[in-house]
Design a protein around this motif. Structure first.
Motif, PDB file in Angstrom:
ATOM      1  N   GLU A  52       0.848  -1.188   0.000  1.00  0.00           N
ATOM      2  CA  GLU A  52       0.000   0.000   0.000  1.00  0.00           C
ATOM      3  C   GLU A  52       0.880   1.234   0.000  1.00  0.00           C
ATOM      4  N   LEU A  53       0.721   2.071  -1.018  1.00  0.00           N
ATOM      5  CA  LEU A  53       1.550   3.257  -1.176  1.00  0.00           C
ATOM      6  C   LEU A  53       0.886   4.518  -0.642  1.00  0.00           C
ATOM      7  N   ALA A  54      -0.432   4.549  -0.631  1.00  0.00           N
ATOM      8  CA  ALA A  54      -1.168   5.716  -0.149  1.00  0.00           C
ATOM      9  C   ALA A  54      -2.600   5.276   0.154  1.00  0.00           C
ATOM     10  N   GLY A  58      -6.770  10.485  -8.841  1.00  0.00           N
ATOM     11  CA  GLY A  58      -5.543  10.830  -9.543  1.00  0.00           C
ATOM     12  C   GLY A  58      -4.538  11.489  -8.615  1.00  0.00           C
ATOM     13  N   LEU A  59      -5.014  12.372  -7.737  1.00  0.00           N
ATOM     14  CA  LEU A  59      -4.141  12.992  -6.747  1.00  0.00           C
ATOM     15  C   LEU A  59      -3.528  11.933  -5.837  1.00  0.00           C
ATOM     16  N   LEU A  60      -4.344  10.989  -5.394  1.00  0.00           N
ATOM     17  CA  LEU A  60      -3.870   9.922  -4.507  1.00  0.00           C
ATOM     18  C   LEU A  60      -2.766   9.121  -5.183  1.00  0.00           C
ATOM     19  N   ALA A  61      -2.964   8.789  -6.460  1.00  0.00           N
ATOM     20  CA  ALA A  61      -1.953   8.037  -7.197  1.00  0.00           C
ATOM     21  C   ALA A  61      -0.676   8.855  -7.367  1.00  0.00           C
ATOM     22  N   GLN A  62      -0.823  10.148  -7.573  1.00  0.00           N
ATOM     23  CA  GLN A  62       0.348  11.005  -7.741  1.00  0.00           C
ATOM     24  C   GLN A  62       1.141  11.089  -6.440  1.00  0.00           C
ATOM     25  N   CYS A  63       0.448  11.220  -5.318  1.00  0.00           N
ATOM     26  CA  CYS A  63       1.128  11.238  -4.024  1.00  0.00           C
ATOM     27  C   CYS A  63       1.842   9.911  -3.753  1.00  0.00           C
ATOM     28  N   ALA A  64       1.314   8.823  -4.305  1.00  0.00           N
ATOM     29  CA  ALA A  64       1.946   7.520  -4.138  1.00  0.00           C
ATOM     30  C   ALA A  64       3.164   7.350  -5.030  1.00  0.00           C
ATOM     31  N   GLY A  65       3.392   8.305  -5.943  1.00  0.00           N
ATOM     32  CA  GLY A  65       4.555   8.232  -6.810  1.00  0.00           C
ATOM     33  C   GLY A  65       4.325   7.523  -8.117  1.00  0.00           C
ATOM     34  N   LEU A  66       3.061   7.275  -8.481  1.00  0.00           N
ATOM     35  CA  LEU A  66       2.775   6.598  -9.735  1.00  0.00           C
ATOM     36  C   LEU A  66       2.866   7.585 -10.898  1.00  0.00           C
ATOM     37  N   PRO A  67       3.301   7.121 -12.063  1.00  0.00           N
ATOM     38  CA  PRO A  67       3.352   8.007 -13.228  1.00  0.00           C
ATOM     39  C   PRO A  67       1.947   8.304 -13.741  1.00  0.00           C
ATOM     40  N   PHE A 116       6.440  12.694  -6.363  1.00  0.00           N
ATOM     41  CA  PHE A 116       7.129  12.327  -5.152  1.00  0.00           C
ATOM     42  C   PHE A 116       7.744  10.945  -5.373  1.00  0.00           C
ATOM     43  N   PRO A 117       9.020  10.730  -5.034  1.00  0.00           N
ATOM     44  CA  PRO A 117       9.606   9.395  -5.199  1.00  0.00           C
ATOM     45  C   PRO A 117       8.853   8.364  -4.378  1.00  0.00           C
ATOM     46  N   ARG A 118       8.687   7.190  -4.952  1.00  0.00           N
ATOM     47  CA  ARG A 118       8.020   6.112  -4.227  1.00  0.00           C
ATOM     48  C   ARG A 118       8.909   5.637  -3.101  1.00  0.00           C
ATOM     49  N   ARG A 119       8.298   5.158  -2.041  1.00  0.00           N
ATOM     50  CA  ARG A 119       9.061   4.630  -0.926  1.00  0.00           C
ATOM     51  C   ARG A 119       9.789   3.362  -1.336  1.00  0.00           C
ATOM     52  N   ARG A 120      10.890   3.122  -0.739  1.00  0.00           N
ATOM     53  CA  ARG A 120      11.649   1.895  -0.981  1.00  0.00           C
ATOM     54  C   ARG A 120      11.534   1.010   0.248  1.00  0.00           C
ATOM     55  N   GLY A 121      11.362  -0.294   0.003  1.00  0.00           N
ATOM     56  CA  GLY A 121      11.304  -1.229   1.116  1.00  0.00           C
ATOM     57  C   GLY A 121       9.904  -1.355   1.659  1.00  0.00           C
ATOM     58  N   PRO A 122       9.696  -2.245   2.616  1.00  0.00           N
ATOM     59  CA  PRO A 122       8.346  -2.494   3.154  1.00  0.00           C
ATOM     60  C   PRO A 122       7.835  -1.343   3.978  1.00  0.00           C
TER      61      PRO A 122
END
Length: 200
Positions: A60-62, A171-180, A191-197
């Motif tokens: 889960e990214l956002a 769309g905003l939620l996906a952008q905050c999660a770092g998706l293109p 925003f760069p996506r988080r790395r790791g769990p």
């Protein structure tokens, strides 16, 4: 004589049905929530999660929630009969969280998401909060984490545009999660996506 209350309920149910049929990009998953009961005579709510799949594992990214309120008599502070209330949360890379322009950038993303769909609204307001966590002692091996929280509300001018407001927020939620972006739109910063769990 037509019952005004029945007409308002019918119009709201039509809007809810349209929201239930709204399909955002595949990474954004929507599910119904119990709506708030004290803010308006009618309310509808959904929660959303942005899920990334990697080697059959999901992360889960956002996440957030989208609430639609309706008062047939209108409310003065809304300047209308419908009100959208949203919450958006995402975990960011620590270096992004320290950017002094982060709050302004996040708010601009919201306004641009709505503007790109031609969605008119009034009384748009909100807050952007960032929080950093640092770990010590037995938790010292955990990397720092930074979280973004954007709370916003606005009044849609056209009731029939409400599904578009939901899609813009997704769309905003996906952008905050770092998706293109989904399509070939003008270049935007992500925003760069988080790395790791994700840490609990």
């Amino acid at each position: 004589m037509t019952d005004p209350g029945a007409g308002a309920a019918c119009a709201f149910q039509e809007t809810v049905a349209a929201l239930a049929e709204t399909r955002p990009r595949q990474e954004v998953r929507l599910s119904p929530l119990p709506p708030p009961r004290r803010l308006a005579p009618f309310a509808y709510a959904v929660e959303a999660s942005v899920i990334a799949e990697d080697d059959d594992e999901e992360e889960e990214l956002a996440d957030g929630r989208f609430v639609l309120l309706h008062d047939p008599d209108g409310q003065q502070e809304w300047r209308g009969k419908y009100r959208v209330v949203t919450l958006t949360r995402a975990e960011l890379e620590p270096e992004v969280g320290t950017d002094p322009l982060l709050p302004e950038v996040a708010w601009t993303w919201l306004t641009e998401a709505l503007d790109s769909r031609g969605l008119t609204r009034v009384e748009q307001c909100g807050t952007v909060t960032r929080a950093g966590s640092y770990f010590f002692g037995g938790l010292a091996e955990r990397p720092p984490r930074t979280e973004l929280e954007l709370r916003a509300s606005w009044t849609p001018v056209q009731r029939t545009d409400v599904p578009g407001h939901l899609l813009a927020w997704c769309g905003l939620l996906a952008q905050c999660a770092g998706l293109p972006p989904e399509s070939s739109s003008p270049a935007v910063s992500l925003f760069p996506r988080r790395r790791g769990p994700r840490l609990a």
